[in-house]
Motif scaffolding. Structure first.
Motif, PDB file in Angstrom:
ATOM      1  N   THR A  45     -11.309 -38.628 -33.624  1.00  0.00           N
ATOM      2  CA  THR A  45     -10.648 -37.422 -33.131  1.00  0.00           C
ATOM      3  C   THR A  45      -9.198 -37.427 -33.617  1.00  0.00           C
ATOM      4  N   PRO A  46      -8.595 -36.270 -33.720  1.00  0.00           N
ATOM      5  CA  PRO A  46      -7.173 -36.230 -34.114  1.00  0.00           C
ATOM      6  C   PRO A  46      -6.289 -37.032 -33.159  1.00  0.00           C
ATOM      7  N   ASP A  47      -6.627 -37.034 -31.862  1.00  0.00           N
ATOM      8  CA  ASP A  47      -5.854 -37.794 -30.891  1.00  0.00           C
ATOM      9  C   ASP A  47      -5.920 -39.293 -31.178  1.00  0.00           C
ATOM     10  N   ARG A  49      -6.704 -40.723 -34.045  1.00  0.00           N
ATOM     11  CA  ARG A  49      -6.024 -40.954 -35.327  1.00  0.00           C
ATOM     12  C   ARG A  49      -4.519 -41.080 -35.115  1.00  0.00           C
ATOM     13  N   GLY A  50      -3.976 -40.219 -34.277  1.00  0.00           N
ATOM     14  CA  GLY A  50      -2.539 -40.287 -33.986  1.00  0.00           C
ATOM     15  C   GLY A  50      -2.160 -41.587 -33.306  1.00  0.00           C
ATOM     16  N   ARG A  51      -2.979 -42.022 -32.343  1.00  0.00           N
ATOM     17  CA  ARG A  51      -2.686 -43.284 -31.644  1.00  0.00           C
ATOM     18  C   ARG A  51      -2.753 -44.469 -32.597  1.00  0.00           C
ATOM     19  N   LYS A  53      -2.185 -44.405 -35.864  1.00  0.00           N
ATOM     20  CA  LYS A  53      -1.020 -44.348 -36.750  1.00  0.00           C
ATOM     21  C   LYS A  53       0.247 -44.826 -36.039  1.00  0.00           C
ATOM     22  N   ILE A  54       0.406 -44.435 -34.767  1.00  0.00           N
ATOM     23  CA  ILE A  54       1.585 -44.868 -34.004  1.00  0.00           C
ATOM     24  C   ILE A  54       1.557 -46.376 -33.796  1.00  0.00           C
ATOM     25  N   SER A  58       4.398 -48.886 -35.199  1.00  0.00           N
ATOM     26  CA  SER A  58       5.184 -49.726 -34.278  1.00  0.00           C
ATOM     27  C   SER A  58       5.055 -51.211 -34.612  1.00  0.00           C
ATOM     28  N   VAL A  63      -1.861 -48.410 -41.670  1.00  0.00           N
ATOM     29  CA  VAL A  63      -3.102 -48.254 -40.908  1.00  0.00           C
ATOM     30  C   VAL A  63      -4.206 -49.092 -41.549  1.00  0.00           C
TER      31      VAL A  63
END
Length: 83
Positions: A45-47, A49-51, A53-54, A58, A63
């Motif tokens: 999910t895009p959500d 994927r964002g987590r 990448k973050i 950090s 990735v």
């Protein structure tokens, strides 16, 4: 009259995609598993994927490197085999 010159567009596809992809892979400096790699495609999910990448950012990793480490930890080589 002469025909206008044929020009390749900005996003012209390469004549030989396999060679183009292999050339890009050869330029990478990651020496993964002795240089033998394979692409793995998953749907997330895009959500998520964002987590991912973050989390990678950090940790100061890409990735791809972070996921390689995760997969290597979760799926170690069978005992007796070199990694």
């Amino acid at each position: 009259m002469s025909a206008p010159p044929t020009r390749k567009g900005f996003a012209a596809r390469p004549a030989n995609p396999e060679r183009w992809i292999k050339a890009a892979e050869a330029k990478t400096s990651n020496d993964v598993a002795g240089g033998f790699t394979a692409r793995l495609t998953i749907d997330v999910t895009p959500d998520l994927r964002g987590r991912i990448k973050i989390a990678a950012f950090s940790r100061g990793q890409t990735v791809a490197d972070m996921l390689r480490d995760l997969l290597a930890r979760e799926f170690p080589p069978p005992s007796g085999e070199a990694s």
